[in-house]
Design a protein around this motif. Structure first.
Motif, short mmCIF file in Angstrom:
data_model
loop_
_atom_site.label_atom_id
_atom_site.label_comp_id
_atom_site.label_asym_id
_atom_site.label_seq_id
_atom_site.Cartn_x
_atom_site.Cartn_y
_atom_site.Cartn_z
N LYS A 52 37.77 44.89 36.61
CA LYS A 52 38.05 43.50 37.67
C LYS A 52 37.87 44.08 38.92
O LYS A 52 37.87 45.19 39.47
N THR A 90 30.44 41.05 36.52
CA THR A 90 31.95 40.79 36.61
C THR A 90 32.45 40.88 38.18
O THR A 90 33.78 40.25 37.81
N ASN A 121 42.52 42.17 40.98
CA ASN A 121 43.33 42.68 41.09
C ASN A 121 44.22 42.49 41.98
O ASN A 121 45.35 42.63 41.75
#
Length: 248
Positions: free
Chosen positions: A234, A149, A239
């Motif tokens: 995220k 991620t 972001n």
């Protein structure tokens, strides 16, 4: 025959004879007569005036002890104790739970030291989120760094050994600091020799206030970083890019 006629005449004559002048006795008249004839019952004399009600209860003792007033809640200090900086508008001396009002001077000094150290660690933690995620975004340490991620929280999965070593070093440094310092001097970072300490007392107070405010902001920011990444999975930089705060 003559005798029968005579009897009939006598019966007829008696039928037209005037009625006897005296009261006729009927059931109703008999009842009234008995009622009148019965001697009237003597009305029992009313009881003497009722005994006066008991005198009012003896008056309470004149000097009756007043009820104990409900214990008033301990007031929270409206102003910062002398020598304690950080009370700024609009909240002033922010102590809603009353910790400062209940604390002794020694405890209050310890609270301030703990707040400063938490603020310093939070500032480092904020950078510890942004810098690794930037390196993962640029691929500086390979494609598997903070994979898949790219979040800083992925370090618990991808690099647990380095994370454990980092926490061990920080713990050792903190232990040394606690051993070598006394209460009241816990926040001394031993950097005054670098010439960073202001020469005037007023300017030094300004530096203290700035550090407090930055540390408080960093504690809130670090909590926000963790919460945000847990919500949408995220990285922080992504972001920020999606929100238009950064473009890199």
């Amino acid at each position: 025959m003559k005798l029968a006629i005579l009897s009939t005449l006598l019966a007829t004559a008696s039928a037209f004879a005037p009625a006897q002048q005296g009261p006729s006795i009927t059931a109703l008249s008999a009842t009234r007569a008995v009622a009148k004839a019965a001697p009237k019952k003597e009305v029992a004399p009313k009881k003497a005036a009722a005994a006066p009600k008991k005198a009012a209860a003896a008056p309470k003792a004149a000097a009756a002890a007043p009820k104990k007033a409900a214990a008033a809640p301990k007031k929270v200090a409206a102003q910062a104790p002398a020598g304690l900086v950080g009370a700024l508008p609009p909240v002033g001396f922010f102590d809603p739970a009353g910790f400062a009002a209940k604390a002794s001077p020694a405890e209050l000094t310890r609270y301030r030291e703990v707040e400063i150290m938490h603020g310093r660690f939070a500032q480092l933690a904020v950078l510890g989120f942004i810098i690794p995620e930037k390196c993962a975004y640029d691929g500086s340490f390979g494609e598997d760094f903070l994979a898949p991620t790219g979040r800083a929280l992925e370090v618990f999965n991808t690099d647990p050994l380095w994370l454990g070593l980092t926490l061990a070093v920080i713990s050792a440094l903190e232990t040394v600091r606690l051993i070598e310092t006394e209460p009241g001097t816990r926040t001394d970072a031993k950097i005054e020799a670098l010439g960073w300490r202001p020469k005037t007392a007023s300017e030094y107070v300004n530096y203290q206030v700035r550090e407090l405010q930055q540390g408080r902001l960093a504690m809130l920011a670090f909590a926000g970083e963790v919460a945000q990444e847990l919500v949408n999975d995220k990285p922080l930089l992504v972001n920020l890019q999606d929100s238009g705060f950064v473009s890199w």
